[in-house]
Every structure is written in structure tokens, then in C-alpha cells.
Design a protein around this motif. Structure first.
Motif, PDB file in Angstrom:
ATOM      1  N   GLY A  68       0.813  -1.212   0.000  1.00 42.09           N
ATOM      2  CA  GLY A  68       0.000   0.000   0.000  1.00 42.09           C
ATOM      3  C   GLY A  68       0.845   1.261   0.000  1.00 42.09           C
ATOM      4  N   ASP A  96      -4.374  -4.411  -4.367  1.00 43.78           N
ATOM      5  CA  ASP A  96      -5.019  -4.912  -3.161  1.00 43.78           C
ATOM      6  C   ASP A  96      -5.356  -3.801  -2.176  1.00 43.78           C
ATOM      7  N   ARG A  97      -4.446  -2.862  -1.964  1.00 43.88           N
ATOM      8  CA  ARG A  97      -4.613  -1.854  -0.925  1.00 43.88           C
ATOM      9  C   ARG A  97      -4.360  -0.474  -1.509  1.00 43.88           C
ATOM     10  N   GLN A 116      -9.727  -0.685  -5.204  1.00 43.99           N
ATOM     11  CA  GLN A 116      -8.972  -1.716  -4.500  1.00 43.99           C
ATOM     12  C   GLN A 116      -9.783  -2.985  -4.248  1.00 43.99           C
ATOM     13  N   ARG A 117      -9.092  -3.998  -3.701  1.00 46.59           N
ATOM     14  CA  ARG A 117      -9.732  -5.245  -3.283  1.00 46.59           C
ATOM     15  C   ARG A 117      -9.945  -5.281  -1.770  1.00 46.59           C
ATOM     16  N   GLN A 118      -9.219  -4.443  -1.018  1.00 45.30           N
ATOM     17  CA  GLN A 118      -9.283  -4.489   0.427  1.00 45.30           C
ATOM     18  C   GLN A 118      -9.761  -3.159   1.003  1.00 45.30           C
ATOM     19  N   THR A 119     -10.215  -3.231   2.243  1.00 46.78           N
ATOM     20  CA  THR A 119     -10.803  -2.101   2.943  1.00 46.78           C
ATOM     21  C   THR A 119      -9.791  -0.981   3.154  1.00 46.78           C
ATOM     22  N   LEU A 138     -14.825  -0.101  -5.134  1.00 48.18           N
ATOM     23  CA  LEU A 138     -13.858  -1.164  -4.945  1.00 48.18           C
ATOM     24  C   LEU A 138     -14.275  -2.408  -5.723  1.00 48.18           C
ATOM     25  N   THR A 141     -16.250  -7.578  -3.964  1.00 52.72           N
ATOM     26  CA  THR A 141     -15.938  -8.815  -3.264  1.00 52.72           C
ATOM     27  C   THR A 141     -16.810  -8.955  -2.032  1.00 52.72           C
ATOM     28  N   VAL A 144     -16.298  -7.593   2.097  1.00 50.92           N
ATOM     29  CA  VAL A 144     -15.311  -6.531   2.234  1.00 50.92           C
ATOM     30  C   VAL A 144     -16.028  -5.193   2.382  1.00 50.92           C
ATOM     31  N   ASP A 145     -15.958  -4.593   3.589  1.00 46.86           N
ATOM     32  CA  ASP A 145     -16.456  -3.233   3.773  1.00 46.86           C
ATOM     33  C   ASP A 145     -15.474  -2.269   3.116  1.00 46.86           C
ATOM     34  N   TRP A 146     -15.979  -1.217   2.512  1.00 48.51           N
ATOM     35  CA  TRP A 146     -15.104  -0.393   1.685  1.00 48.51           C
ATOM     36  C   TRP A 146     -14.285   0.612   2.491  1.00 48.51           C
TER      37      TRP A 146
END
Length: 480
Positions: A68, A96-97, A116-119, A138, A141, A144-146
Motif C-alpha cells: 500500500g 489490493d490496498r 482496491q480489493r481491500q478495505t 472497490l 468482493t 469486504v467493507d469499503w
């Protein structure tokens, strides 16, 4: 350290054309503006940023490394450190981040398109963080909370959260992961959620697709003091609760929910104020659990489900020290004040429930209820309710409201071009309101009520509304 300054009027004009004055003002003599065009250069400038610095990432699509973009140990003391896209939505972040914050304060992140893929997490060791004028979409997925806020003093304003079809929440307010006392998990304090646009959450499940969730069951008795105001929700259908409140002493005001399956639900917690909101079309309206809420000046129309629910409980009250399993149950709505609301032409108007613990000691005053089918009031068991000054009309039956708590007469409402039902000059609601224990000094349009107050959300006047149902021009990255 020698500071490098690149003052490029075109870039600044593009990025900050409608930014607030506070975001444009710097006070540090050494403050710098620098433009970069790679993630590596962006990271280098963040690592050495000082108060008042502005770091501009040039427009383009960037793949962010797995670690990140780190913001660690940076403090915009006195004047924020601003990290901004060259133009709004022009810098697209993939991977991802995105930003990974730790031990930082006084940071503004503005104008990015997050893919992204992650919060994106604002952790508890940060404070005074601002997310503004960003576009959040995002990778879709499940689970996954954004955006998750765990820090105090955060402002989330003028962003666009849109287009997801899986379980998960657009924006969550939470608290520290490791509380000092594990029996008293606390909420974040002082969160502001302002002029955001939430749109098209199409998750088809029955739970877990909220637009905003303020808290969680086991933190619900803690006072958050969050302010959720002037946000627009459109087609937010991922959960029956578009705004889900699971904490205490918050302010939910001046929002517009249009064509949403979800409504405003005080699911857990006490002492929240809900006022000046417009719920138009869609399904669910306002639903209350917990104690000592105040709900006034709301306008609900065209809902195909329950416009207003006074909830019953699996428990009388939730108490400190309860197990998390017990805390997930409903607690009955006690001592709410529901006043000066207009509920017009909804499928079901004022509805109760039938759990073991009935709602108690609720005051309903100065509300207008109008419908042409069913019953206007469908309460189950309840105790100690006070009904005063309510006005009922339409072909719908009165229902379970006691005879002394209302008058049945045509309120003479006229629907404006903005969809709001307001009083005509010859309405019997004018000047007919009874006094309330909570001072309601203005109406849903922002007009002062004065000493002679009208029944319903609208105070009759010929003046133009100061507040109206929100449109896309009022919210999101380009809002004033």
C-alpha cells in the motif's frame, strides 16, 4: 530540510476549483506543493511531508504495491498535509490496498478513484483524518467493507460510493480493536459524514448490505456523537437499513433517501436525534429501538413498506456487561418523542411489532398521517403512550390510535415540484400544534416556526425552501 515548491496554477485550479477555503489555506512558511507521477515518488514525498504540504498525484492509472501507500508518523499539526489527485477522479488507484495509515493526524486524502480489493481503514492510532471528493468503487468482493473508521475526529465528505452487488457496507464507523476494558468496547468519537452520494447497492440478501453502519451491537451503549447530514442515498437496496445506527447520541439530519429498499434504523443505542430527512419512494422508512430518541421534521412519502416503526424488544433494555449474543437482540423503544413529522401516501403508515417487550412511554404529537388504504396506525401492544395534536386524513382507517389523540380533517396538503407535501394557506394544521418537550424551532424546509406552530413537518410560509430534498448536484466530489 530544504523544501521544493512547484506552484502550477493549472494543476491547482483543476484540483481545487470548488474546494473549501479551509482546504486551500496554508500557514507554514515552509509548506510545499509538489507534483509526482509514480507511486514510488508519491511515497517518498509522503515520508518527508510537513504541515501544510500538498502532494499532487498526476492523472493516470496506478497499480499500488501490496504494501500500500504508507502514511506513517505524519502529522499535519495546525495545517493538514494534503494528498490529492491532479483532478477529481483523475488518479485511479488499483491493486489490493490503497492508503495504509498509522500513527498520523491532520491528513487530507482528496480526489482519488479507489478501485482496491481491500478495505481502506482509518485506524485508532490516527485522528483528524479527512476523506474528501473521492470516488469509491472497490472490487465487488463479498464481505469486504469499503471504508472503516476506527479513529476519532474523522471527516468523510463529498465522496461517491457506488455500484456494488455483494454483501458488505460502504462506510462503517467502529472503534479500537483492543479496548482498555474488554467489557466496555467504545465507539469512535466526532465522526462527520457530510454531502456524500451513496448509490446502487444491489446485494440481494436480507442483512449485511448497509450504506452506513454507525457502530455494532456490543458498542451500542457508548456515545459516538456522529453527525450524518446532507447525504443522498439512491437505490440503496442491499439491506433494510440504509443508515444503521448501533451506537448512542448521534445526529441523523437533512439526508435524502430516494428509491431505497433500506431506511433509517436506530437498531441499537440511545438518545439519537433524527430530523429534517426526506424518504421518498423505496420501501422502508424510519424504525426505532432503544431509549430516549427524538424524531421530528421528517417527510416520508411513497414508501411501499412500513413508513414508521416503533419497535418492540426481545429485551427491555440492553445493559453493560451483557454477552455479545444478548446484545444482538432488539431492545424495546422507550421514551421516544415523535413530533412534527409528515407521513403521506405510504403503503403502511405507523406500525408496531409484537416481541415480548412492548414499547413504553412514547410521545406522538403534531404529526400528519395521510393514506388511502389500510390503517393509519397499526400498533401492537404498547404502554403509556401519549398522543397529542395529530392530524389524520384519507380513506385509510384510523386504526389503533386512541380517540383523544387526533383530529380527522383534511390537512390541505399540496405536493410541490420537489415532491414535498406542504400546507396550503387555508390548512387547519396552521397554528394548531401543541407544545412539545423538545424545542422544534424550524421546519423541514429550514424556515423558523415562531411562536404559532403548525402540525406536520412543514411550517406554512410563502418563502422559498432553505432546504429541499437533495439531488446529485448537492453531493459527491463536485458539490460545493
Amino acid at each position: 530540510m530544504q523544501r521544493r515548491t512547484f506552484l502550477t496554477g493549472t494543476l491547482l485550479g483543476a484540483a481545487f476549483a470548488t474546494a473549501p477555503i479551509s482546504a486551500l489555506t496554508t500557514t507554514s512558511a515552509s509548506a510545499a506543493t509538489v507534483t509526482v507521477s509514480s507511486i514510488a515518488d508519491l511515497q517518498r514525498e509522503i515520508d518527508r511531508a510537513a504541515p501544510g504540504d500538498r502532494i499532487v498525484l498526476a492523472n493516470g492509472t496506478y497499480h499500488v504495491p501490496a504494501a500500500g501507500i504508507r502514511i506513517s508518523g505524519r502529522h499535519g499539526i495546525g495545517t493538514h498535509i494534503t494528498i490529492v489527485s491532479q483532478s477529481r477522479g483523475g488518479a485511479v488507484l488499483q491493486g489490493d490496498r490503497s492508503f495504509v495509515l498509522s500513527n498520523s493526524s491532520g491528513i487530507t486524502i482528496s480526489g482519488f478513484a479507489f478501485r482496491q480489493r481491500q478495505t481502506l481503514v482509518i485506524p485508532a492510532d490516527c485522528s483528524d483524518i479527512r476523506l474528501t471528493r473521492n470516488d469509491f468503487k472497490l472490487v465487488d468482493t463479498a464481505g469486504v467493507d469499503w471504508v472503516v473508521v476506527k479513529a476519532d475526529g474523522v471527516k468523510v465528505d463529498r465522496n461517491y460510493f457506488h455500484d456494488r452487488s455483494t454483501e458488505g457496507v460502504f462506510l462503517v464507523a467502529d472503534g479500537p480493536d483492543a479496548p482498555v476494558d474488554p467489557n466496555k468496547e467504545t465507539m469512535v468519537k466526532g465522526l462527520t459524514i457530510l454531502r456524500n452520494h451513496f448509490a446502487r447497492h444491489t446485494y440481494g440478501g436480507t442483512n449485511g448490505g448497509e450504506s452506513i453502519r454507525l457502530g455494532v451491537s456490543h458498542r451500542a451503549l457508548d456515545n459516538a456523537g456522529a453527525v450524518v447530514e446532507y447525504n443522498l442515498f439512491e437505490q440503496c437496496n442491499g439491506d433494510p437499513e440504509a443508515i444503521s445506527v448501533k451506537s448512542s447520541h448521534n445526529f441523523i439530519r437533512y439526508n435524502t433517501l430516494r428509491d431505497c429498499a433500506g431506511g433509517i434504523v436506530l437498531r441499537h443505542g440511545n438518545g439519537t436525534l433524527v430530523h429534517g430527512n426526506h424518504l421518498v419512494g423505496g420501501t422502508e422508512g424510519i424504525r426505532l429501538y432503544g431509549n430516549d430518541h427524538t424524531v421530528f421534521n421528517n417527510h416520508l412519502t411513497g414508501l411501499s413498506g412500513r413508513a414508521f416503526v416503533i419497535g418492540s424488544g426481545s429485551a427491555r433494555d440492553h445493559l453493560p456487561g451483557e454477552s455479545k449474543t444478548l446484545q444482538r437482540g432488539n431492545d424495546a423503544c422507550d421514551r421516544a418523542l415523535i413530533t412534527h413529522n409528515t407521513l403521506a401516501h405510504n403503503a403502511r403508515t405507523l406500525v408496531g411489532e409484537n416481541r415480548a417487550h412492548e414499547p413504553r412511554d412514547v410521545v406522538l404529537s403534531n404529526n400528519i398521517l395521510v393514506a388511502n388504504a389500510g390503517s393509519l396506525v397499526e400498533l401492537g401492544q404498547h404502554t403509556g403512550f401519549t398522543w397529542q395534536g395529530n392530524l389524520l386524513w384519507g380513506q385509510a382507517a384510523n386504526g389503533t390510535i386512541p380517540s383523544g389523540g387526533f383530529v380527522r380533517t383534511d390537512p390541505r396538503l399540496q405536493q410541490g415540484a420537489d415532491g414535498v407535501f406542504r400546507l396550503l394557506s387555508n390548512s387547519p394544521a396552521i397554528g394548531a400544534a401543541v407544545p412539545t418537550t423538545h424545542a422544534v424551532n424550524d421546519d423541514v424546509d429550514g424556515h423558523p416556526r415562531g411562536s404559532s406552530r403548525d402540525i406536520g413537518a412543514d411550517q406554512h410560509t410563502t418563502a422559498a425552501p432553505l432546504r429541499s430534498p437533495l439531488t446529485t448536484a448537492d453531493v459527491g466530489p463536485n458539490a460545493a
